[in-house]
Design a protein around this motif. Structure first.
Motif, mmCIF file in Angstrom:
data_model
loop_
_atom_site.group_PDB
_atom_site.id
_atom_site.type_symbol
_atom_site.label_atom_id
_atom_site.label_comp_id
_atom_site.label_asym_id
_atom_site.label_seq_id
_atom_site.Cartn_x
_atom_site.Cartn_y
_atom_site.Cartn_z
ATOM 1 N N ARG A 6 13.914 59.272 11.563
ATOM 2 C CA ARG A 6 15.044 60.188 11.750
ATOM 3 C C ARG A 6 15.356 60.943 10.468
ATOM 4 N NH1 ARG A 6 15.639 60.807 16.673
ATOM 5 N NH2 ARG A 6 15.869 59.031 18.009
ATOM 6 N N PHE A 7 15.826 62.176 10.626
ATOM 7 C CA PHE A 7 16.330 62.908 9.474
ATOM 8 C C PHE A 7 17.654 62.274 9.053
ATOM 9 C CE2 PHE A 7 13.692 66.410 11.149
ATOM 10 C CZ PHE A 7 13.039 66.760 9.979
ATOM 11 N N ALA A 36 23.629 64.703 12.337
ATOM 12 C CA ALA A 36 22.647 64.931 13.407
ATOM 13 C C ALA A 36 22.635 66.369 13.919
ATOM 14 C CB ALA A 36 22.915 63.984 14.568
ATOM 15 N N PRO A 62 9.267 60.196 15.897
ATOM 16 C CA PRO A 62 9.535 58.841 16.399
ATOM 17 C C PRO A 62 9.555 57.837 15.242
ATOM 18 C CG PRO A 62 7.877 59.921 17.749
ATOM 19 C CD PRO A 62 8.112 60.804 16.552
ATOM 20 N N ALA A 113 18.760 68.354 13.738
ATOM 21 C CA ALA A 113 18.034 67.164 13.287
ATOM 22 C C ALA A 113 17.889 66.134 14.407
ATOM 23 C CB ALA A 113 18.737 66.546 12.084
ATOM 24 N N ARG A 114 18.887 65.984 15.237
ATOM 25 C CA ARG A 114 18.834 64.977 16.307
ATOM 26 C C ARG A 114 17.662 65.207 17.263
ATOM 27 N NH1 ARG A 114 23.612 63.948 18.885
ATOM 28 N NH2 ARG A 114 24.851 65.261 17.550
ATOM 29 N N TYR A 115 17.207 66.450 17.400
ATOM 30 C CA TYR A 115 16.110 66.765 18.309
ATOM 31 C C TYR A 115 14.772 66.965 17.599
ATOM 32 C CZ TYR A 115 20.059 67.694 21.345
ATOM 33 O OH TYR A 115 21.216 67.580 22.048
ATOM 34 N N SER A 116 14.780 66.966 16.283
ATOM 35 C CA SER A 116 13.584 67.325 15.521
ATOM 36 C C SER A 116 12.956 66.173 14.758
ATOM 37 C CB SER A 116 13.938 68.439 14.535
ATOM 38 O OG SER A 116 14.425 69.563 15.217
ATOM 39 N N SER A 117 13.549 65.020 14.797
ATOM 40 C CA SER A 117 13.007 63.876 14.073
ATOM 41 C C SER A 117 11.717 63.388 14.717
ATOM 42 C CB SER A 117 14.018 62.728 14.072
ATOM 43 O OG SER A 117 15.191 63.109 13.396
ATOM 44 N N GLN A 161 4.025 67.932 12.854
ATOM 45 C CA GLN A 161 5.043 67.190 13.604
ATOM 46 C C GLN A 161 4.552 66.778 14.990
ATOM 47 O OE1 GLN A 161 8.406 69.989 12.932
ATOM 48 N NE2 GLN A 161 9.583 68.109 12.787
#
Length: 81
Positions: free
Chosen positions: A65-66, A70, A62, A56-60, A13
């Protein structure tokens, strides 16, 4: 590639995110080196029930997106995909 402006070691990642955002900082020739056959870091080797420790909102990545809610915590297979 004869020359690289930036060499990223590892296509997990962090490495993939670094390579994706590097052009914003002037790097045009980026080389990502990965020992495994495919990108994804060590996630494919972790246990099935593993989940991310952040929503998910912080881990996608660039531009990747997951899907879904979110505020949920993605599971291992979603990270690998």
């Amino acid at each position: 590639m004869e020359h690289a402006d930036l060499v990223v070691i590892g296509a997990g990642q962090s490495g993939l995110a670094t390579a994706a955002l590097a052009p914003r900082h002037g790097f045009t020739r980026i080389l990502v080196l990965e020992a495994a056959a495919e990108p994804g870091g060590s996630w494919p080797r972790y246990y099935d029930s593993l989940t991310l420790f952040s929503p998910a909102r912080y881990s996608s990545l660039p531009g990747m997106r997951f899907p879904g809610e979110a505020d949920r915590y993605p599971r291992r297979d979603e990270v690998v995909d």
